[in-house]
Design an enzyme around this catalytic site. Sequence first.
Site, PDB file in Angstrom:
ATOM      1  N   GLY A 189      47.023  40.403  41.804  1.00 46.44           N
ATOM      2  CA  GLY A 189      45.677  40.229  41.755  1.00 46.44           C
ATOM      3  C   GLY A 189      45.094  38.310  41.888  1.00 46.44           C
ATOM      4  O   GLY A 189      44.273  38.237  42.806  1.00 46.44           O
ATOM      5  N   SER A 232      50.167  31.204  36.753  1.00 48.22           N
ATOM      6  CA  SER A 232      49.038  30.818  37.294  1.00 48.22           C
ATOM      7  C   SER A 232      49.081  29.401  38.069  1.00 48.22           C
ATOM      8  O   SER A 232      48.688  29.210  39.271  1.00 48.22           O
ATOM      9  CB  SER A 232      48.068  30.520  36.377  1.00 48.22           C
ATOM     10  N   ASP A 257      46.013  37.594  28.877  1.00 44.87           N
ATOM     11  CA  ASP A 257      47.045  38.400  29.398  1.00 44.87           C
ATOM     12  C   ASP A 257      48.127  38.931  28.204  1.00 44.87           C
ATOM     13  O   ASP A 257      49.242  39.488  28.515  1.00 44.87           O
ATOM     14  CB  ASP A 257      47.905  37.544  30.433  1.00 44.87           C
ATOM     15  N   ARG A 285      53.653  43.596  31.884  1.00 41.82           N
ATOM     16  CA  ARG A 285      53.461  43.321  30.601  1.00 41.82           C
ATOM     17  C   ARG A 285      53.505  44.266  29.492  1.00 41.82           C
ATOM     18  O   ARG A 285      53.885  44.224  28.336  1.00 41.82           O
ATOM     19  CB  ARG A 285      52.268  42.444  30.362  1.00 41.82           C
ATOM     20  N   SER A 321      36.061  35.052  34.056  1.00 40.59           N
ATOM     21  CA  SER A 321      37.335  35.149  34.866  1.00 40.59           C
ATOM     22  C   SER A 321      37.711  33.885  35.569  1.00 40.59           C
ATOM     23  O   SER A 321      36.813  33.283  36.493  1.00 40.59           O
ATOM     24  CB  SER A 321      37.186  36.252  35.950  1.00 40.59           C
ATOM     25  N   ARG A 337      45.138  48.392  30.433  1.00 37.17           N
ATOM     26  CA  ARG A 337      45.950  47.956  29.390  1.00 37.17           C
ATOM     27  C   ARG A 337      45.732  48.598  27.983  1.00 37.17           C
ATOM     28  O   ARG A 337      46.553  48.547  27.048  1.00 37.17           O
ATOM     29  CB  ARG A 337      46.234  46.559  29.256  1.00 37.17           C
ATOM     30  N   GLN A 349      40.032  33.785  37.879  1.00 34.54           N
ATOM     31  CA  GLN A 349      40.170  34.101  39.110  1.00 34.54           C
ATOM     32  C   GLN A 349      39.001  33.825  39.995  1.00 34.54           C
ATOM     33  O   GLN A 349      39.025  33.378  41.111  1.00 34.54           O
ATOM     34  CB  GLN A 349      40.824  35.344  39.132  1.00 34.54           C
TER      35      GLN A 349
HETATM   36  C1  S3P Z   1      44.695  34.263  36.222  1.00 37.09           C
HETATM   37  C2  S3P Z   1      43.596  34.691  35.476  1.00 37.09           C
HETATM   38  C3  S3P Z   1      43.276  35.657  34.541  1.00 37.09           C
HETATM   39  C4  S3P Z   1      44.779  36.395  34.295  1.00 37.09           C
HETATM   40  C5  S3P Z   1      45.759  36.443  35.326  1.00 37.09           C
HETATM   41  C6  S3P Z   1      45.948  35.217  35.986  1.00 37.09           C
HETATM   42  C7  S3P Z   1      44.704  33.094  37.092  1.00 37.09           C
HETATM   43  O1  S3P Z   1      42.481  36.681  35.272  1.00 37.09           O
HETATM   44  O2  S3P Z   1      44.747  37.717  33.531  1.00 37.09           O
HETATM   45  O3  S3P Z   1      47.015  37.142  35.109  1.00 37.09           O
HETATM   46  O4  S3P Z   1      45.820  32.615  37.499  1.00 37.09           O
HETATM   47  O5  S3P Z   1      43.589  32.613  37.134  1.00 37.09           O
HETATM   48  P1  S3P Z   1      41.028  36.806  35.215  1.00 37.09           P
HETATM   49  O6  S3P Z   1      40.651  35.536  35.619  1.00 37.09           O
HETATM   50  O7  S3P Z   1      40.464  37.822  36.181  1.00 37.09           O
HETATM   51  O8  S3P Z   1      40.557  37.070  33.919  1.00 37.09           O
END
Ligand code: S3P
Length: 758
Positions: free
Chosen positions: A418, A346, A639, A711, A491, A670, A493
């Site tokens: 993602g 991240s 994660d 993972r 989230s 998962r 993200q």
């Molecule tokens: C992440 C946020 C998480 C995590 C992903 C990395 C990030 O996803 O699962 O591997 O770097 O902001 P979500 O925010 O969709 O939960």
Amino acid sequence: MFNRVAIIGLGLIGGSLAAAIRAHGLATTIVAGARSERTLERGKLLGLIDDGSTDFAEAVKGADLVFLAVPVSSMADSMAKMAPGLSGTVIITDGGSVKGKVIDAAINCIAEHISRFVPGHPIAGKEKSGVDAADARLYQNHRVILTPTAQTDTQATERVRALWAAVGAEVLTMAPDEHDRVLAETSHLPHLLAFSLVDTLARQGDSLDIFRYAAGGFRDFTRIASSDPLMWHDIFKENRDSVLRAVDLFQQGLAGFRQAIEQGDSDDMLAIMTRANSARAHFLALSARTSYTAALQLNDDRTNAIASDNTAMSNTVSSGHGRRVEFHLQPGGALNGSLRVPGDKSISHRSIMLGALADGITEIEGFLEGEDALATLQAFRDMGVVIEGPSAGRVRVHGVGLHGLKAPSGTLYMGNSGTSMRLLMGLLCGQPFNTELTGDASLSKRPMERVAKPLREMNAAIATTGKGTPPVHISGGQQLKGIHYDLPVASAQVKSAILLAGLYAEGETSVTEPAPTRDHTERMLAGFGYPVSRDGATSKVSGGGKLSACSLEVPADISSAAFFLVGASIAEGSELLLRHVGINPTRTGIIDILKLMGADITLENQRDAGGEPVADIRVKSARLKGITIPEELVPLAIDEFPVLFIAAANAQGDTILHGAEELRVKESDRIQVMADGLTTVGVENEVYADGIRIRGGQYGGGEVYAHGDHRIAMSFAIASLRATAPILIHDCANVATSFPGFAELASAAGLNLSVVED
Ligand code: S3P
């Protein structure tokens, strides 16, 4: 497939097709037309043809397929000679390397057959030429480009395509002028440059000295100057216009490079070379259909191994298929020692993004050289940012400022990542240019509307597919406006995408989250000097500020450390020290959950690394017990659940998880994929819509499928420490997205793992 095939021109190209047709039983009779009796005799002796004639009209009589394999310069002549013998239904194709000229010749010489003329170009060759070099396998796994025109009958094209496919070739279709342009740029121009460079240097007074001291680079670059001058003379003449255009294009590029050197413009020089490096890796990745890391390796390995191109036809890069990686694990073992897992994924993503948008050069250490972070890095290179490295975790990003990104020349490919796609969506909707984002099969199924929706409220113009999945199209040039958004799902993200869009929006943009999620974006914005206010569950930015470059040290990824935390906990006799791990409180759910299960984990040497807390984590084996996982910890360990399920399988009693429906839309579903694997190895479990119940106890082994989810692959590898039989894990290539070197590090610590690749 065909009754009677006539091959006109029985050299390497024609002879090899005859041999392949013979080997695959694709024609009843094969005849040839050639200029010399001797060639025809050799052809018969080698068993390539049944009959032949030096009279081409005679040779094609009664044929239902004619393959013209003569030099482009003699196509017109050969066509005119064979024309009187052609039947009214014959399909004609050719192997010429310049299509415009061949099509002109066909229009002039075999006009009444033009609808059944399928121009083609097999991209294959060898050092040797002539009928004696004919090889039935020459076209296997090589490309054949067909260039049908508007007049070409589709059935005729299909029959020619089927023939090439039957001899093992990969058949592509292209417009004739596009073919000639592409070949001019990728084959004809490099040959021209090689001839010209050697000639230029050879005519210097002290040329012998130059060649005496010339190192490998000269030899590599000029190897193709040994190709047949007569043949290349013909090609340069036949493809004159496209070759000249390619030379002009190259001269422009060269002039730019010259100027950068003359002016000592390091930024420009590095921009050219880093772009070239990554473009080459990209090209190798595409042609080998492999990943960035594999392609970067190819970039090094292949430097000396580009195949010979004597015929202007050889396919220089093998057309391999996606890498298949399996993990084979023997049961048992313990984990011991001291190790540092790779950098936080991240934080690595964000370091590139903010570094690129900052003013000045950002120096990054500990960067994760995994596929996902490399996808982000590549995207910014595609948008004109000069990025040096990564090399041993060091990266230098030459920031272009918040408004300095340039339109990429094509689609931005996000691979499996993602995070790259969602965060970039936020960033890109504030740019003046349009972008398209795509990803691999897994990413192409993941929900993007959760990000697109709030961004549209900010006035962004974003389109996803009918299912809300990638590709994502973003129309630039929109004036964004700040909003307040209450996140419906916890989230990071989505939160980060909105905040990044907020940098480009008028006024304030704020996001309130229903439960704490990772806050690396907020911390890093502050580290780059961009004001972010945080009030309870709400984070807020205002548009119009600026980011200043800084130095960053990326801590080791707690999500990667998680595999070792669980592994050492479940394997008796283990003790591990995991160094320099990020322990940001929005990420430490794994530690809290494992401790609730009875794990023996201690944090040592806690300190700050560039705005992120880090520690060395000591973990010793312990007897774990099943628990009901507190729902508030779910986003803080989001994660880590795959490997927590393995902890649960080794705990006494049941572990129950609810409130984790998000796990169904990660790199794989998962919950289901883990449940399937657990069932295979003999762990009792019950799946819920939003979680799972796992009964701990003894389990065996078996074959499990990671479904391309990094993972999941690593979790079942860890499970082997307490399995009673071997475990084989399929589909593990994507471990490289987050944890390059996992197999080596885990084996060194005591896991009985071997990697099998093809
Ligand atoms: C992440 C946020 C998480 C995590 C992903 C990395 C990030 O996803 O699962 O591997 O770097 O902001 P979500 O925010 O969709 O939960």
